[in-house]
Write a protein that holds these residues in place. Structure first.
Motif, PDB file in Angstrom:
ATOM      1  N   THR A  44       0.841  -1.203   0.000  1.00  0.00           N
ATOM      2  CA  THR A  44       0.000   0.000   0.000  1.00  0.00           C
ATOM      3  C   THR A  44       0.883   1.263   0.000  1.00  0.00           C
ATOM      4  OG1 THR A  44      -1.584  -1.264   1.282  1.00  0.00           O
ATOM      5  CG2 THR A  44      -1.939   1.106   1.152  1.00  0.00           C
ATOM      6  N   ARG A  45       0.468   2.242  -0.766  1.00  0.00           N
ATOM      7  CA  ARG A  45       1.264   3.478  -0.907  1.00  0.00           C
ATOM      8  C   ARG A  45       0.340   4.685  -0.932  1.00  0.00           C
ATOM      9  NH1 ARG A  45       4.760   0.252  -0.524  1.00  0.00           N
ATOM     10  NH2 ARG A  45       6.623  -0.088  -1.804  1.00  0.00           N
ATOM     11  N   ILE A  46       0.931   5.839  -0.549  1.00  0.00           N
ATOM     12  CA  ILE A  46       0.334   7.114  -0.933  1.00  0.00           C
ATOM     13  C   ILE A  46       1.350   7.772  -1.869  1.00  0.00           C
ATOM     14  CG2 ILE A  46      -1.146   7.485   1.083  1.00  0.00           C
ATOM     15  CD1 ILE A  46       1.096   9.171   2.320  1.00  0.00           C
ATOM     16  N   GLY A  47       0.906   8.512  -2.799  1.00  0.00           N
ATOM     17  CA  GLY A  47       1.836   9.071  -3.784  1.00  0.00           C
ATOM     18  C   GLY A  47       1.631  10.558  -3.990  1.00  0.00           C
ATOM     19  N   ILE A  48       2.727  11.230  -4.378  1.00  0.00           N
ATOM     20  CA  ILE A  48       2.647  12.653  -4.739  1.00  0.00           C
ATOM     21  C   ILE A  48       3.393  12.827  -6.071  1.00  0.00           C
ATOM     22  CG2 ILE A  48       3.302  15.018  -4.136  1.00  0.00           C
ATOM     23  CD1 ILE A  48       3.099  14.261  -1.189  1.00  0.00           C
ATOM     24  N   ILE A  49       2.703  13.335  -7.057  1.00  0.00           N
ATOM     25  CA  ILE A  49       3.362  13.664  -8.319  1.00  0.00           C
ATOM     26  C   ILE A  49       3.954  15.053  -8.101  1.00  0.00           C
ATOM     27  CG2 ILE A  49       3.035  14.062 -10.789  1.00  0.00           C
ATOM     28  CD1 ILE A  49       0.653  12.103 -10.651  1.00  0.00           C
ATOM     29  N   ALA A  50       5.273  15.066  -7.865  1.00  0.00           N
ATOM     30  CA  ALA A  50       5.911  16.305  -7.411  1.00  0.00           C
ATOM     31  C   ALA A  50       7.084  16.678  -8.320  1.00  0.00           C
ATOM     32  CB  ALA A  50       6.410  16.116  -5.979  1.00  0.00           C
ATOM     33  N   THR A  51       7.328  17.968  -8.385  1.00  0.00           N
ATOM     34  CA  THR A  51       8.482  18.444  -9.159  1.00  0.00           C
ATOM     35  C   THR A  51       9.746  18.106  -8.377  1.00  0.00           C
ATOM     36  OG1 THR A  51       8.396  20.567  -8.055  1.00  0.00           O
ATOM     37  CG2 THR A  51       7.151  20.369 -10.123  1.00  0.00           C
ATOM     38  N   LYS A  66       3.536   4.030   3.136  1.00  0.00           N
ATOM     39  CA  LYS A  66       4.789   4.635   2.645  1.00  0.00           C
ATOM     40  C   LYS A  66       4.488   5.640   1.517  1.00  0.00           C
ATOM     41  CE  LYS A  66       9.251   3.173   0.881  1.00  0.00           C
ATOM     42  NZ  LYS A  66       9.949   2.075   0.222  1.00  0.00           N
ATOM     43  N   LEU A  67       5.262   6.752   1.529  1.00  0.00           N
ATOM     44  CA  LEU A  67       5.057   7.801   0.519  1.00  0.00           C
ATOM     45  C   LEU A  67       5.960   7.548  -0.697  1.00  0.00           C
ATOM     46  CD1 LEU A  67       3.951  10.666  -0.312  1.00  0.00           C
ATOM     47  CD2 LEU A  67       5.977  11.599   0.833  1.00  0.00           C
ATOM     48  N   ASP A  68       5.364   7.566  -1.893  1.00  0.00           N
ATOM     49  CA  ASP A  68       6.142   7.470  -3.135  1.00  0.00           C
ATOM     50  C   ASP A  68       6.057   8.808  -3.868  1.00  0.00           C
ATOM     51  OD1 ASP A  68       6.907   4.902  -2.711  1.00  0.00           O
ATOM     52  OD2 ASP A  68       5.829   4.038  -4.438  1.00  0.00           O
ATOM     53  N   LEU A  69       7.222   9.312  -4.267  1.00  0.00           N
ATOM     54  CA  LEU A  69       7.226  10.518  -5.099  1.00  0.00           C
ATOM     55  C   LEU A  69       7.234  10.081  -6.560  1.00  0.00           C
ATOM     56  CD1 LEU A  69       9.710  12.912  -3.238  1.00  0.00           C
ATOM     57  CD2 LEU A  69       7.217  12.953  -3.244  1.00  0.00           C
ATOM     58  N   ILE A  70       6.377  10.674  -7.340  1.00  0.00           N
ATOM     59  CA  ILE A  70       6.254  10.281  -8.747  1.00  0.00           C
ATOM     60  C   ILE A  70       6.614  11.501  -9.604  1.00  0.00           C
ATOM     61  CG2 ILE A  70       4.635   9.404 -10.501  1.00  0.00           C
ATOM     62  CD1 ILE A  70       2.993   8.634  -7.733  1.00  0.00           C
ATOM     63  N   PRO A  71       7.491  11.301 -10.592  1.00  0.00           N
ATOM     64  CA  PRO A  71       7.874  12.430 -11.446  1.00  0.00           C
ATOM     65  C   PRO A  71       6.642  13.000 -12.164  1.00  0.00           C
ATOM     66  CG  PRO A  71       9.237  10.514 -11.912  1.00  0.00           C
ATOM     67  CD  PRO A  71       8.150  10.063 -11.012  1.00  0.00           C
ATOM     68  N   PRO A  72       6.620  14.332 -12.371  1.00  0.00           N
ATOM     69  CA  PRO A  72       5.446  14.935 -13.013  1.00  0.00           C
ATOM     70  C   PRO A  72       5.337  14.576 -14.493  1.00  0.00           C
ATOM     71  CG  PRO A  72       7.160  16.576 -12.632  1.00  0.00           C
ATOM     72  CD  PRO A  72       7.672  15.319 -12.036  1.00  0.00           C
ATOM     73  N   HIS A  73       4.149  14.539 -14.978  1.00  0.00           N
ATOM     74  CA  HIS A  73       3.901  14.206 -16.383  1.00  0.00           C
ATOM     75  C   HIS A  73       3.138  15.335 -17.075  1.00  0.00           C
ATOM     76  CE1 HIS A  73       4.808  10.317 -14.628  1.00  0.00           C
ATOM     77  NE2 HIS A  73       5.042   9.861 -15.883  1.00  0.00           N
ATOM     78  N   GLY A  74       3.476  16.580 -16.715  1.00  0.00           N
ATOM     79  CA  GLY A  74       2.869  17.739 -17.363  1.00  0.00           C
ATOM     80  C   GLY A  74       1.376  17.763 -17.183  1.00  0.00           C
ATOM     81  N   PRO A  75       0.668  18.096 -18.228  1.00  0.00           N
ATOM     82  CA  PRO A  75      -0.793  18.212 -18.082  1.00  0.00           C
ATOM     83  C   PRO A  75      -1.478  16.867 -17.913  1.00  0.00           C
ATOM     84  CG  PRO A  75      -0.123  18.566 -20.370  1.00  0.00           C
ATOM     85  CD  PRO A  75       1.144  18.396 -19.621  1.00  0.00           C
ATOM     86  N   ASN A  76      -0.690  15.739 -18.090  1.00  0.00           N
ATOM     87  CA  ASN A  76      -1.311  14.410 -17.988  1.00  0.00           C
ATOM     88  C   ASN A  76      -1.314  13.860 -16.567  1.00  0.00           C
ATOM     89  OD1 ASN A  76      -1.825  14.301 -20.725  1.00  0.00           O
ATOM     90  ND2 ASN A  76       0.257  13.541 -21.142  1.00  0.00           N
ATOM     91  N   SER A  77      -0.921  14.673 -15.575  1.00  0.00           N
ATOM     92  CA  SER A  77      -0.792  14.156 -14.195  1.00  0.00           C
ATOM     93  C   SER A  77      -2.099  13.542 -13.695  1.00  0.00           C
ATOM     94  CB  SER A  77      -0.371  15.288 -13.254  1.00  0.00           C
ATOM     95  OG  SER A  77       0.983  15.602 -13.495  1.00  0.00           O
TER      96      SER A  77
END
Lengths: 404, 308
Positions: A57-64, A90-101
């Motif tokens: 299980t994860r929580i995620g943030i699409i972050a710069t 656990k927190l996962d940082l996810i690279p941003p995908h521009g307007p497709n986030s």
């Protein structure tokens, strides 16, 4: 020693020996060990299942990349404030995908492994949280707030500004809540032991009735002495049981005291007096409820009848526990006073009172009152037995007529 | 009522659920005596004994046990073997006897010691440490009897003590009862087997239909019936019947009849005068069995008449 006492002790000795000197007693003595082992196995299994599920299980943030370190630092700081049991995944940082986030967040939330329960995306000033689990969205929103504050304040991630020093203060007076907790623990402890041990008395006369020994006992001793002897015998067994487990618990506490903190025990009458009173109230609870069970069970002729009688008896016990627990939570209330006076809840409720109120004299009165009810219960149940089984003695109506 | 009467009861009445079990039974058992309470099944013997011992209370009537109105006050001076035998199956014989003694006030150590000695004397020495469940019914019964007398009571009450015992053990039990009497104990026992009562009892009471129908010695009971005669004539045997009582029965050789109230002599003289002669003659009292049957039959008839 009076003949009555001597005869009661002879019966008690026979019953105690008959129970203790059997291999089944070992099983009975070790029964809690099996319960503990089963509980541990259950807890371990449940923990393993929870851990396996937690791992995925994860929580995620699409972050710069610039926000990432602030978010990680804030996550580390917030987690220290939360007990392990309620910490978010656990927190996962996810690279941003521009307007497709938004679309990426939807895809990530739908995939099984890792299993995201909430994903935050967009600028920290006005993020969007896509969630399955409401609690996690609050945490992610707080993370965004903290990270944004750090970034705007120009505080480098991981910087510790304040270095607090903690000192333990010795507690000299017990808090009301710890007294309540101690009172409740006493009620539960006495209830549990009584449920476990006094309930055994329900089938105690079954052997005598099936083997016709009751005729010999009835010819040699008053039935009241036989009943009291049986209760004392079973109480001896209960004492052996409690001593064994109290000894083991004492050793376990002594061995683990240095690394497992003990819960605070606070009693208004003082700890030694409280323990003595608890022992006395356990005795009274055992005798009172045991006498009822013995009397009710004595009316039964078969094991099936005895089993059928066990249910109302258990319900009665649970009712007394419920009443006393409520009294423990509300000392000095009308309910508490009722529970302290009602004979069959009195031992439990008075144990709670010992934790909550400092006066000693009510306990002396209560012990006398409970002792009187032990005698009354034995007298009534022996009378019922005499009428029901030996077909002798006056019925209730003729008894009342005689009293008038 | 007094110390000379270890058991005294007057007008005992007991009803179970509307059915009368005992209807006014009175008993007086003199000290040092072997006293039998006889009666058919369901006569009220056991209920009477249980009332006398204080196991159950009478609905009416009075009783004293060893001079006390409350039998429980003297339970330590009484030994009791109930009709329904009962022992803890998991107990060893020695412990079972000591336990029964302890209930009556004997200390455990003395009880164990005496148990060993008594079992040895009874030929059960090999089984002192055997559990009751490992014993035969007869052995267990003997153990229970020993348990009821281990405290050397003044009064021993035995309810149907011989039932379930083989002839050897019955003989042994009779000897034990006599030896307890020799020790000075008073023995009260119930039975419906007349031979034991005939051999052991000095006095008996017959209970039937919840009432006492007879009280006295065994000879008194037998005396209720006329003497039985067996007569073998020398000549013309069949014709001799004309000179014999109406109930005389002939089997081709011997005449059997009850001796009439006036005695047998006038009848025998007339038989000799008529030339029948006497080839054989015997006269005997009827046994307790016959007396018992007569008493119980009379009681039933009287009850039936009363009901009618």
């Amino acid at each position: 020693m009076s003949a009555f006492t001597r005869q009661a002790l002879v019966v008690a000795r026979r019953d105690f020996t008959a129970v203790v000197a059997t291999p089944t007693f070992l099983l009975f003595l070790l029964a809690p060990l099996f319960m503990i082992l089963m509980s541990l196995l259950g807890l371990t299994g449940a923990a393993q299942i929870a851990d396996t599920s937690q791992d995925k299980t994860r929580i995620g943030i699409i972050a710069t990349p610039s926000d990432g370190p602030f978010l990680v630092a804030a996550d580390a700081r917030l987690r220290t404030m939360l007990p392990r049991e309620i910490q978010p995944p656990k927190l996962d940082l996810i690279p941003p995908h521009g307007p497709n986030s938004a679309a990426v967040a939807q895809v990530l939330l739908a995939q099984p492994d890792p299993n995201f329960v909430a994903i935050l995306y967009g600028p920290l000033e006005k993020p969007t949280i896509l969630k399955e689990d409401g609690r996690r969205s609050i945490y992610l929103a707080t993370l965004a707030e903290q990270a944004l504050r750090d970034r705007k304040a120009g505080i480098a991630p991981g910087t510790q500004l304040s270095h607090a020093q903690t000192t333990d203060r010795k507690v000299t007076t017990a808090s009301a809540s710890s007294k309540h907790a101690t009172g409740y623990a006493a009620v539960f402890g006495i209830f549990f032991l009584t449920l476990l041990l006094a309930g055994q008395s329900v089938g105690m006369l079954a052997e005598e009735k099936s083997n016709k020994v009751i005729e010999i006992l009835a010819a040699a001793a008053p039935l009241e002495a036989v009943f009291l002897g049986k209760l004392i015998g079973m109480f001896g067994v209960a004492l052996l049981f409690v001593s064994f487990w109290a000894g083991l618990a004492g050793v376990a506490i002594a061995l683990s005291a240095s690394f497992i903190p003990l819960p605070p025990i606070a009693a208004a009458v003082g700890l030694p007096t409280f323990l003595v009173l608890c022992a006395l109230y356990f005795t009274m609870a055992f005798m009172l409820l045991g006498a009822i069970f013995l009397g009710v069970g004595a009316q039964a002729s078969t094991m099936r009848e005895i089993q059928m009688m066990s249910l109302p008896i258990t319900i009665f016990q649970v009712a007394m526990f419920g009443l006393s627990s409520a009294a423990a939570g509300a000392p000095e209330s009308g309910l508490a006073r009722f529970a302290e006076i009602f004979p069959f809840s009195s031992p439990f409720a008075m144990a709670a009172r010992a934790a909550n109120e400092p006066e000693i004299w009510p306990h002396l009165v209560a012990l006398g009152w409970q002792g009187l009810w032990v005698a009354i219960t034995i007298w009534i149940t022996a009378g019922l037995f005499r009428r029901g089984v030996l077909k002798s003695g006056p019925g209730l109506l003729s008894f009342l007529r005689r009293k008038r | 009522m007094t110390d000379d009467m270890p058991v005294w009861a007057e007008g005992l009445v007991k009803t179970f659920g509307g059915t009368p079990a005992v209807r006014g039974v009175s008993l007086s058992v003199p000290r040092g005596m072997i006293y039998g309470v006889l009666g058919p099944n369901g006569a009220g013997k056991t209920t009477t004994l249980r009332m006398v011992l204080g196991i159950i209370d009478p609905d009416a009537g009075e009783r004293t046990l060893l001079g006390h109105a409350d039998p429980r006050k003297v339970s330590h001076r009484v030994g009791y073997l109930p009709e329904e035998r009962g022992l803890y199956p998991a107990m060893k014989a020695r412990e079972a006897i000591a336990f029964m003694g302890a209930l009556r006030g004997l200390d455990w150590a003395t009880g164990r010691k005496r148990a060993g000695e008594m079992m040895e004397a009874s030929g059960l020495g090999y089984a002192v440490d055997r559990k009751i469940r490992q014993m035969s019914k007869g052995m267990a019964q003997l153990v229970q009897l020993l348990g009821s007398i281990v405290h050397q009571p003044e009064l021993i009450v035995l309810d149907e003590p011989f039932s379930g015992l083989d002839p050897v053990n019955q003989e042994h039990l009779e000897a034990l009862v006599r030896s307890e009497q020799d020790r000075g104990a008073t023995i009260l026992f119930s039975t419906h087997v007349m031979s034991h009562a005939e051999r052991l009892c000095e006095r008996i009471a017959v209970i039937a239909g919840g009432q006492r129908r007879f009280e006295g010695t065994v000879d008194d009971a037998r005396g209720l019936l006329p003497m039985q005669a067996q007569y073998v004539p020398c000549d013309r045997a069949a014709e001799a019947g004309a000179l014999l009582p109406a109930d005389a029965r002939f089997d081709g050789r011997t005449w059997r009849f009850q001796v009439p109230d006036g005695g047998a002599e006038p009848m025998l003289l007339s038989l000799i005068s008529a030339g029948h002669g006497i080839a054989g003659l015997s006269m005997q009292r009827p046994g307790l069995h016959d007396a018992f049957v007569r008493i119980v039959s009379d009681a039933k008839r009287a009850d039936a008449e009363a009901q009618a």
